[in-house]
Structures are given as structure tokens and as C-alpha cells.
Scaffold this motif. Sequence first.
Motif, short mmCIF file in Angstrom:
data_model
loop_
_atom_site.label_atom_id
_atom_site.label_comp_id
_atom_site.label_asym_id
_atom_site.label_seq_id
_atom_site.Cartn_x
_atom_site.Cartn_y
_atom_site.Cartn_z
N GLN A 244 5.64 13.24 1.72
CA GLN A 244 6.44 12.12 2.12
C GLN A 244 5.49 11.04 1.72
OE1 GLN A 244 5.30 12.43 6.30
NE2 GLN A 244 7.24 13.17 6.84
N ARG A 245 6.36 10.08 1.32
CA ARG A 245 5.88 8.77 0.52
C ARG A 245 6.11 7.63 1.41
NH1 ARG A 245 5.00 6.97 -5.24
NH2 ARG A 245 5.31 4.63 -4.94
N TYR A 246 5.26 6.80 1.60
CA TYR A 246 5.11 5.80 2.66
C TYR A 246 4.63 4.46 1.71
CZ TYR A 246 5.23 8.74 6.71
OH TYR A 246 5.69 9.64 7.61
N GLU A 247 5.28 3.41 1.94
CA GLU A 247 5.16 2.28 1.22
C GLU A 247 4.98 1.00 2.45
OE1 GLU A 247 7.59 1.00 -2.00
OE2 GLU A 247 7.24 2.75 -3.00
N ASN A 248 3.97 0.36 2.66
CA ASN A 248 3.79 -0.41 3.71
C ASN A 248 4.02 0.18 5.04
OD1 ASN A 248 2.82 -2.60 1.99
ND2 ASN A 248 5.06 -3.13 1.37
N GLU A 249 3.74 1.51 5.17
CA GLU A 249 3.77 2.15 6.54
C GLU A 249 5.33 2.51 6.79
OE1 GLU A 249 1.59 0.54 9.78
OE2 GLU A 249 -0.09 0.36 8.46
N GLN A 250 6.27 2.37 5.87
CA GLN A 250 7.58 2.52 5.85
C GLN A 250 7.70 3.88 5.26
OE1 GLN A 250 9.77 1.01 7.95
NE2 GLN A 250 8.29 -0.09 8.82
N LEU A 251 8.31 5.23 5.90
CA LEU A 251 8.85 6.12 5.04
C LEU A 251 9.90 5.72 3.89
CD1 LEU A 251 8.34 9.16 4.83
CD2 LEU A 251 10.13 9.51 6.21
N ILE A 252 9.61 6.22 2.70
CA ILE A 252 10.66 5.67 1.51
C ILE A 252 11.15 6.90 1.18
CG2 ILE A 252 10.45 4.68 -0.84
CD1 ILE A 252 9.97 2.77 1.56
N ALA A 253 10.45 7.87 0.97
CA ALA A 253 11.09 9.18 0.51
C ALA A 253 10.49 10.45 0.99
CB ALA A 253 10.98 9.20 -1.18
N GLU A 254 11.11 11.71 1.09
CA GLU A 254 10.50 12.78 1.39
C GLU A 254 11.36 14.00 0.83
OE1 GLU A 254 10.54 13.76 5.68
OE2 GLU A 254 12.41 12.55 5.97
N GLY A 255 10.40 15.03 0.87
CA GLY A 255 11.27 16.39 0.35
C GLY A 255 10.52 17.76 0.50
N GLU A 256 10.99 18.62 -0.22
CA GLU A 256 10.23 19.85 -0.07
C GLU A 256 9.24 19.97 -0.94
OE1 GLU A 256 11.46 24.67 -0.35
OE2 GLU A 256 12.99 23.06 0.10
N ASN A 257 8.16 20.38 -0.58
CA ASN A 257 6.98 20.71 -1.61
C ASN A 257 7.30 22.27 -2.31
OD1 ASN A 257 4.75 21.48 -3.15
ND2 ASN A 257 3.38 21.07 -1.47
N SER A 258 7.88 21.98 -3.62
CA SER A 258 8.36 22.98 -4.59
C SER A 258 7.08 24.01 -4.94
CB SER A 258 9.03 22.69 -5.61
OG SER A 258 8.14 21.67 -6.49
N MET B 84 0.77 -1.08 0.06
CA MET B 84 0.09 0.18 0.05
C MET B 84 0.85 1.25 -0.11
SD MET B 84 -3.07 1.11 2.38
CE MET B 84 -2.16 1.74 4.00
N VAL B 85 0.61 2.30 -0.81
CA VAL B 85 1.38 3.49 -0.93
C VAL B 85 0.45 4.58 -0.55
CG1 VAL B 85 2.57 5.15 -2.56
CG2 VAL B 85 2.69 2.56 -3.12
N THR B 86 1.15 5.43 0.35
CA THR B 86 0.37 6.62 1.01
C THR B 86 1.41 7.84 0.78
OG1 THR B 86 -0.70 5.32 2.59
CG2 THR B 86 -0.67 7.72 3.00
N GLN B 87 0.77 8.80 0.11
CA GLN B 87 1.63 10.20 0.04
C GLN B 87 0.96 11.12 0.88
OE1 GLN B 87 1.67 11.04 -4.08
NE2 GLN B 87 3.36 9.63 -4.52
#
Length: 98
Positions: free
Chosen positions: A12-26, A1-4
Motif C-alpha cells: 500500500q502507498r499512502y501520501e499525506n495519510e491518504q491511500l493512493i495505490a495498493e496491490g498484490e506483492n508479487s 509525506m509518503v508511506t509505503q
Amino acid sequence: MVTQIITPTRWQRYENEQLIAEGENSLGEIPLVHIQNSAVPFEYSGQSDVEGLMALQDELNTRLCDRASRITMQSFKMYLARGSTTSSTCPSGRGACG
């Protein structure tokens, strides 16, 4: 399951409730996209998903309201007094002579 998760400042992007990537909202704001229902000419929002159910819901609401009213009227004893005069030994009012 992917959650943004997108906020005005970060994403932030989570896959299976694990933080995969994050960054600044441009963009500096939360993006919003309108998704149209089934297309209908000259209507921005498209065809309603619930318009066909409105008559059914109205009927259901009416029947439930009528039923609640009947239950209320049958749940409380009501007395009808004709030609009586007020007596000091039995005051009038709900539950007064119980």
C-alpha cells in the motif's frame, strides 16, 4: 509525506495519510535491503556510528551507578554496635527499635 506498507501478500502507498495505490506483492515476501554505513575495507557493515561514543557511555554508566550507590547508602540510617548483647526488649533488625 509518503508511506509505503509492504506485507508478504500486499503493498500500500499512502501520501499525506491518504491511500493512493495498493496491490498484490508479487515477490511473496517482504524485501530487505542492507544499507552500509561509511565504507571500511573488508567490513560488510561499514564504520560504526556509535563506536566512538562507547567509552563516553561506559564512563557515564559508571558515574551514575556510583552516584546511585552513594545515595542508597546515605538514605538509610545504619548503626554500628560494638560489644553489645542481644536484648529481648529491643530485637535486632531493620526498624525494630525505631
